[in-house]
Design a protein around this motif. Sequence first.
Motif, PDB file in Angstrom:
ATOM      1  N   ALA A  48      22.809 -16.216   2.331  1.00 54.82           N
ATOM      2  CA  ALA A  48      24.243 -15.927   2.249  1.00 54.82           C
ATOM      3  C   ALA A  48      25.028 -17.218   2.424  1.00 54.82           C
ATOM      4  CB  ALA A  48      24.662 -14.920   3.319  1.00 54.82           C
ATOM      5  N   ARG A  49      26.207 -17.265   1.793  1.00 57.05           N
ATOM      6  CA  ARG A  49      27.106 -18.401   1.948  1.00 57.05           C
ATOM      7  C   ARG A  49      28.523 -17.886   2.135  1.00 57.05           C
ATOM      8  NH1 ARG A  49      25.216 -23.281   1.214  1.00 57.05           N
ATOM      9  NH2 ARG A  49      27.316 -24.174   1.033  1.00 57.05           N
ATOM     10  N   ILE A  50      29.342 -18.706   2.763  1.00 55.27           N
ATOM     11  CA  ILE A  50      30.730 -18.328   2.990  1.00 55.27           C
ATOM     12  C   ILE A  50      31.591 -19.566   2.863  1.00 55.27           C
ATOM     13  CG2 ILE A  50      30.459 -18.559   5.518  1.00 55.27           C
ATOM     14  CD1 ILE A  50      32.508 -16.243   5.788  1.00 55.27           C
ATOM     15  N   THR A  51      32.687 -19.432   2.136  1.00 56.03           N
ATOM     16  CA  THR A  51      33.596 -20.558   1.959  1.00 56.03           C
ATOM     17  C   THR A  51      34.523 -20.686   3.167  1.00 56.03           C
ATOM     18  OG1 THR A  51      35.372 -19.294   0.915  1.00 56.03           O
ATOM     19  CG2 THR A  51      33.582 -20.069  -0.516  1.00 56.03           C
ATOM     20  N   SER A  52      35.276 -21.757   3.205  1.00 55.06           N
ATOM     21  CA  SER A  52      36.219 -21.948   4.300  1.00 55.06           C
ATOM     22  C   SER A  52      37.289 -20.862   4.307  1.00 55.06           C
ATOM     23  CB  SER A  52      36.871 -23.326   4.210  1.00 55.06           C
ATOM     24  OG  SER A  52      37.519 -23.477   2.962  1.00 55.06           O
ATOM     25  N   GLY A  53      37.528 -20.275   3.152  1.00 54.77           N
ATOM     26  CA  GLY A  53      38.511 -19.205   3.045  1.00 54.77           C
ATOM     27  C   GLY A  53      37.945 -17.812   3.265  1.00 54.77           C
ATOM     28  N   GLY A  54      36.622 -17.730   3.513  1.00 53.69           N
ATOM     29  CA  GLY A  54      36.026 -16.444   3.819  1.00 53.69           C
ATOM     30  C   GLY A  54      35.395 -15.698   2.657  1.00 53.69           C
ATOM     31  N   ILE A  55      35.298 -16.332   1.503  1.00 52.53           N
ATOM     32  CA  ILE A  55      34.642 -15.697   0.368  1.00 52.53           C
ATOM     33  C   ILE A  55      33.135 -15.791   0.561  1.00 52.53           C
ATOM     34  CG2 ILE A  55      34.286 -15.777  -2.124  1.00 52.53           C
ATOM     35  CD1 ILE A  55      37.122 -16.950  -2.324  1.00 52.53           C
ATOM     36  N   THR A  56      32.457 -14.670   0.379  1.00 53.75           N
ATOM     37  CA  THR A  56      31.024 -14.610   0.667  1.00 53.75           C
ATOM     38  C   THR A  56      30.193 -14.388  -0.593  1.00 53.75           C
ATOM     39  OG1 THR A  56      31.180 -12.242   1.112  1.00 53.75           O
ATOM     40  CG2 THR A  56      31.435 -13.726   2.987  1.00 53.75           C
ATOM     41  N   ASP A  57      28.950 -14.799  -0.486  1.00 51.43           N
ATOM     42  CA  ASP A  57      27.986 -14.626  -1.565  1.00 51.43           C
ATOM     43  C   ASP A  57      26.637 -14.353  -0.907  1.00 51.43           C
ATOM     44  OD1 ASP A  57      26.348 -16.750  -3.985  1.00 51.43           O
ATOM     45  OD2 ASP A  57      26.797 -14.615  -4.107  1.00 51.43           O
ATOM     46  N   TYR A  58      25.900 -13.358  -1.421  1.00 54.27           N
ATOM     47  CA  TYR A  58      24.633 -12.962  -0.814  1.00 54.27           C
ATOM     48  C   TYR A  58      23.499 -12.996  -1.834  1.00 54.27           C
ATOM     49  CZ  TYR A  58      27.428 -11.151   3.054  1.00 54.27           C
ATOM     50  OH  TYR A  58      28.292 -11.029   4.118  1.00 54.27           O
ATOM     51  N   GLY A  59      22.295 -13.270  -1.317  1.00 51.40           N
ATOM     52  CA  GLY A  59      21.126 -13.106  -2.148  1.00 51.40           C
ATOM     53  C   GLY A  59      20.907 -11.624  -2.438  1.00 51.40           C
ATOM     54  N   ASP A  60      20.323 -11.332  -3.572  1.00 49.81           N
ATOM     55  CA  ASP A  60      20.157  -9.941  -3.993  1.00 49.81           C
ATOM     56  C   ASP A  60      19.365  -9.121  -2.978  1.00 49.81           C
ATOM     57  OD1 ASP A  60      19.795 -10.699  -7.558  1.00 49.81           O
ATOM     58  OD2 ASP A  60      21.571 -10.453  -6.291  1.00 49.81           O
ATOM     59  N   SER A  61      18.376  -9.744  -2.356  1.00 51.68           N
ATOM     60  CA  SER A  61      17.478  -8.985  -1.498  1.00 51.68           C
ATOM     61  C   SER A  61      18.104  -8.616  -0.152  1.00 51.68           C
ATOM     62  CB  SER A  61      16.198  -9.791  -1.252  1.00 51.68           C
ATOM     63  OG  SER A  61      16.489 -11.004  -0.593  1.00 51.68           O
ATOM     64  N   VAL A  62      19.223  -9.216   0.198  1.00 52.10           N
ATOM     65  CA  VAL A  62      19.838  -8.919   1.493  1.00 52.10           C
ATOM     66  C   VAL A  62      21.193  -8.233   1.354  1.00 52.10           C
ATOM     67  CG1 VAL A  62      18.672 -10.925   2.473  1.00 52.10           C
ATOM     68  CG2 VAL A  62      21.073 -11.108   1.804  1.00 52.10           C
ATOM     69  N   GLN A  63      21.665  -8.104   0.132  1.00 54.24           N
ATOM     70  CA  GLN A  63      22.963  -7.479  -0.106  1.00 54.24           C
ATOM     71  C   GLN A  63      23.023  -6.100   0.533  1.00 54.24           C
ATOM     72  OE1 GLN A  63      25.395  -9.051  -2.346  1.00 54.24           O
ATOM     73  NE2 GLN A  63      26.785  -7.554  -1.476  1.00 54.24           N
ATOM     74  N   GLN A  80      24.589 -11.680  10.690  1.00 59.37           N
ATOM     75  CA  GLN A  80      24.168 -10.407  11.266  1.00 59.37           C
ATOM     76  C   GLN A  80      23.185  -9.763  10.303  1.00 59.37           C
ATOM     77  OE1 GLN A  80      24.976  -8.902  14.281  1.00 59.37           O
ATOM     78  NE2 GLN A  80      23.401  -7.423  13.686  1.00 59.37           N
ATOM     79  N   MET A  81      21.981  -9.528  10.787  1.00 57.97           N
ATOM     80  CA  MET A  81      20.917  -8.982   9.951  1.00 57.97           C
ATOM     81  C   MET A  81      20.547  -7.589  10.456  1.00 57.97           C
ATOM     82  SD  MET A  81      18.526 -12.379   9.514  1.00 57.97           S
ATOM     83  CE  MET A  81      18.099 -12.436  11.254  1.00 57.97           C
ATOM     84  N   ASN A  82      20.792  -6.599   9.624  1.00 58.93           N
ATOM     85  CA  ASN A  82      20.473  -5.211   9.962  1.00 58.93           C
ATOM     86  C   ASN A  82      19.399  -4.679   9.021  1.00 58.93           C
ATOM     87  OD1 ASN A  82      22.535  -5.269  11.921  1.00 58.93           O
ATOM     88  ND2 ASN A  82      24.058  -4.524  10.454  1.00 58.93           N
ATOM     89  N   SER A  83      18.795  -3.577   9.408  1.00 55.70           N
ATOM     90  CA  SER A  83      17.767  -2.929   8.584  1.00 55.70           C
ATOM     91  C   SER A  83      16.722  -3.937   8.125  1.00 55.70           C
ATOM     92  CB  SER A  83      18.415  -2.247   7.372  1.00 55.70           C
ATOM     93  OG  SER A  83      19.379  -1.293   7.787  1.00 55.70           O
ATOM     94  N   LEU A  84      16.244  -4.722   9.052  1.00 52.32           N
ATOM     95  CA  LEU A  84      15.299  -5.781   8.715  1.00 52.32           C
ATOM     96  C   LEU A  84      13.985  -5.217   8.189  1.00 52.32           C
ATOM     97  CD1 LEU A  84      16.130  -8.164  11.638  1.00 52.32           C
ATOM     98  CD2 LEU A  84      16.106  -8.828   9.229  1.00 52.32           C
ATOM     99  N   LYS A  85      13.413  -5.960   7.248  1.00 50.50           N
ATOM    100  CA  LYS A  85      12.154  -5.581   6.608  1.00 50.50           C
ATOM    101  C   LYS A  85      11.120  -6.687   6.845  1.00 50.50           C
ATOM    102  CE  LYS A  85      14.747  -3.444   2.802  1.00 50.50           C
ATOM    103  NZ  LYS A  85      14.960  -3.449   1.330  1.00 50.50           N
ATOM    104  N   PRO A  86       9.839  -6.343   6.784  1.00 54.02           N
ATOM    105  CA  PRO A  86       8.819  -7.391   6.948  1.00 54.02           C
ATOM    106  C   PRO A  86       8.992  -8.549   5.971  1.00 54.02           C
ATOM    107  CG  PRO A  86       7.819  -5.238   7.139  1.00 54.02           C
ATOM    108  CD  PRO A  86       9.248  -4.998   6.733  1.00 54.02           C
ATOM    109  N   GLU A  87       9.488  -8.257   4.784  1.00 55.90           N
ATOM    110  CA  GLU A  87       9.679  -9.327   3.800  1.00 55.90           C
ATOM    111  C   GLU A  87      10.842 -10.252   4.139  1.00 55.90           C
ATOM    112  OE1 GLU A  87       9.385  -6.050   3.202  1.00 55.90           O
ATOM    113  OE2 GLU A  87      10.707  -5.390   1.555  1.00 55.90           O
TER     114      GLU A  87
END
Length: 119
Positions: A48-63, A80-87
């Motif tokens: 995941a990434r976040i700009t200084s203005g708060g715009i976010t971008d996520y990898g497909d597998s964690v969206q 914050q990581m929820n519903s964690l998976k072994p992968e």
Amino acid sequence: VQLQASGGGLVQAGGSLRLSCAASGNIYSLNDMGWYRQAPGNQRELVARITSGGITDYGDSVQGRFTISRDNAKKAVYLQMNSLKPEDTAVYYCNAEGWTTVGRNFDSWGQGTQVTVSS
């Protein structure tokens, strides 16, 4: 510029963890901040990434499961990581890009924190 990450650990599948990363040094401004991960035998990938203005971008597998946030006053980024998976098991690295007080651009990485999800 140094980045100090914390918050990794061992958790069961379905559990949650919160990673933190604080930047320090001669920082004039922080632009994008983010989290990447690397599992054994795999390339480093965007989480995941976040700009200084708060715009976010996520990898497909964690969206939908992970949420990135930042506190500009504290020069910190969180994951914050929820519903964690072994992968999701990997070493997680924080990253920050910005400018120093002497006008140099930086692109810095933290030391990595291990996240292990058991099935």
